[in-house]
Design an enzyme around this catalytic site. Structure first.
Site, PDB file in Angstrom:
ATOM      1  N   GLU A 104       0.804  -1.024   0.177  1.00 41.72           N
ATOM      2  CA  GLU A 104       0.067  -0.019   0.145  1.00 41.72           C
ATOM      3  C   GLU A 104       0.900   1.057  -0.043  1.00 41.72           C
ATOM      4  O   GLU A 104       1.319   1.701  -0.962  1.00 41.72           O
ATOM      5  CB  GLU A 104      -0.821   0.195   1.094  1.00 41.72           C
ATOM      6  CG  GLU A 104      -1.825   1.273   1.197  1.00 41.72           C
ATOM      7  CD  GLU A 104      -2.973   1.038   2.188  1.00 41.72           C
ATOM      8  OE1 GLU A 104      -2.704   0.306   3.307  1.00 41.72           O
ATOM      9  OE2 GLU A 104      -3.971   1.739   2.205  1.00 41.72           O
ATOM     10  N   PHE A 153     -10.268  -1.229   1.694  1.00 43.89           N
ATOM     11  CA  PHE A 153      -9.332  -2.314   2.434  1.00 43.89           C
ATOM     12  C   PHE A 153     -10.011  -3.749   2.233  1.00 43.89           C
ATOM     13  O   PHE A 153     -11.482  -3.913   2.369  1.00 43.89           O
ATOM     14  CB  PHE A 153      -9.787  -1.924   3.951  1.00 43.89           C
ATOM     15  CG  PHE A 153      -8.976  -2.853   4.988  1.00 43.89           C
ATOM     16  CD1 PHE A 153      -7.702  -2.382   5.264  1.00 43.89           C
ATOM     17  CD2 PHE A 153      -9.526  -3.807   5.395  1.00 43.89           C
ATOM     18  CE1 PHE A 153      -7.038  -3.151   6.178  1.00 43.89           C
ATOM     19  CE2 PHE A 153      -8.816  -4.868   6.325  1.00 43.89           C
ATOM     20  CZ  PHE A 153      -7.503  -4.267   6.796  1.00 43.89           C
TER      21      PHE A 153
HETATM   22  P1  5GP Z   1       2.011  -0.943   3.509  1.00 44.80           P
HETATM   23  O1  5GP Z   1       3.194  -1.062   4.616  1.00 44.80           O
HETATM   24  O2  5GP Z   1       2.826  -1.191   2.238  1.00 44.80           O
HETATM   25  O3  5GP Z   1       1.374   0.563   3.730  1.00 44.80           O
HETATM   26  O4  5GP Z   1       0.907  -1.770   3.974  1.00 44.80           O
HETATM   27  C1  5GP Z   1       1.206  -3.039   3.804  1.00 44.80           C
HETATM   28  C2  5GP Z   1       0.881  -4.030   4.697  1.00 44.80           C
HETATM   29  O5  5GP Z   1      -0.502  -3.360   5.268  1.00 44.80           O
HETATM   30  C3  5GP Z   1       0.255  -5.225   4.054  1.00 44.80           C
HETATM   31  O6  5GP Z   1       1.440  -6.189   4.122  1.00 44.80           O
HETATM   32  C4  5GP Z   1      -0.906  -5.533   4.955  1.00 44.80           C
HETATM   33  O7  5GP Z   1      -0.533  -6.295   6.130  1.00 44.80           O
HETATM   34  C5  5GP Z   1      -1.626  -4.422   5.371  1.00 44.80           C
HETATM   35  N1  5GP Z   1      -2.391  -4.034   4.417  1.00 44.80           N
HETATM   36  C6  5GP Z   1      -2.636  -2.823   3.546  1.00 44.80           C
HETATM   37  N2  5GP Z   1      -3.707  -2.780   2.938  1.00 44.80           N
HETATM   38  C7  5GP Z   1      -4.492  -3.872   3.425  1.00 44.80           C
HETATM   39  C8  5GP Z   1      -5.789  -4.196   2.875  1.00 44.80           C
HETATM   40  O8  5GP Z   1      -6.498  -3.658   2.199  1.00 44.80           O
HETATM   41  N3  5GP Z   1      -6.084  -5.349   3.753  1.00 44.80           N
HETATM   42  C9  5GP Z   1      -5.472  -5.871   4.791  1.00 44.80           C
HETATM   43  N4  5GP Z   1      -6.210  -6.809   5.332  1.00 44.80           N
HETATM   44  N5  5GP Z   1      -4.396  -5.494   4.928  1.00 44.80           N
HETATM   45  C10 5GP Z   1      -3.580  -4.485   4.177  1.00 44.80           C
END
Ligand code: 5GP
Ligand code: MG
Length: 185
Positions: A104, A153
């Site tokens: 994300e 999400f």
């Molecule tokens: P980032 O560090 O890239 O912002 O987010 C990555 C982590 O956030 C992912 O490995 C996941 O654990 C969580 N995450 C981000 N978006 C989602 C989502 O839409 N659903 C879920 N269940 N987890 C998410």
């Protein structure tokens, strides 16, 4: 559980097809000759993706696990990220493939890539099943992407909300009221 779902955005059939295609890309990249890889997987969200992926990869491989968390409890927006387990094996001169469920903001993968880089591997590549295109950062290189999705999400196929829904065989968005529901416990 199925009553909590607003919409399936990627079906189990679509996932299976795409995971197969990703495995084929990886075999093209690593297969001839079989260079051997060490997969570093980010738990717990990646566990379903990992288990389907590795059974389609006829390569010599070792698997290492790290735990990262940014979404505490019921949150659907990321807080401060930390790696909870950094017991990585010796990665010196290894071909490392980092596998994560979803990118994300890139904060999690940036941290994992840095932890792996400190161990002097030969080459790091990164695979994610899902990428939220609107926020995907340019400084966190991703080599293999399953699907680009929107900002919602999502849960299922390993991804949770408040620890639930990891066992759904598809990727879905929950009904809005589920994200705000008080726990029955
Ligand atoms: P980032 O560090 O890239 O912002 O987010 C990555 C982590 O956030 C992912 O490995 C996941 O654990 C969580 N995450 C981000 N978006 C989602 C989502 O839409 N659903 C879920 N269940 N987890 C998410
Ligand atoms: Mg994760």
């Amino acid at each position: 559980m199925e009553d909590d779902i607003a919409k399936v955005i990627i079906s189990s059939g679509e996932i299976a097809e795409r995971v197969s295609a990703m495995a084929d890309e990886m075999v093209q990249t690593y297969g001839q000759p079989d260079e051997g890889i060490t997969i570093v997987t980010v738990l717990a969200g990646s566990l379903v993706f990992l288990s389907d992926l590795i059974r389609r990869l006829p390569l010599r491989m070792r698997i290492a696990l790290v735990t990262a968390s940014s979404y505490a409890g019921k949150a659907t927006t990321a807080g401060k990220i930390h790696l909870e387990s950094t017991t990585l094996p010796d990665l010196r001169n290894r071909n490392v493939l980092i596998v994560d469920d979803i990118v994300e903001t890139g904060g999690t993968l940036r941290l994992v890539q840095a932890a792996v880089r400190r161990l002097c591997p030969r080459r790091i590549r990164t695979a994610v099943l899902l990428r939220k295109t609107t926020k995907a950062p340019s400084d966190v290189p991703i080599d293999f992407v399953g699907f680009d999705i929107g900002d919602d999400f999502v849960v299922g196929y390993g991804l949770d909300y408040d620890g639930l829904y990891r066992n759904l065989p598809f990727i879905a968005v929950l009904k809005p009221e589920m994200y705000n529901a008080e726990s029955a416990l």
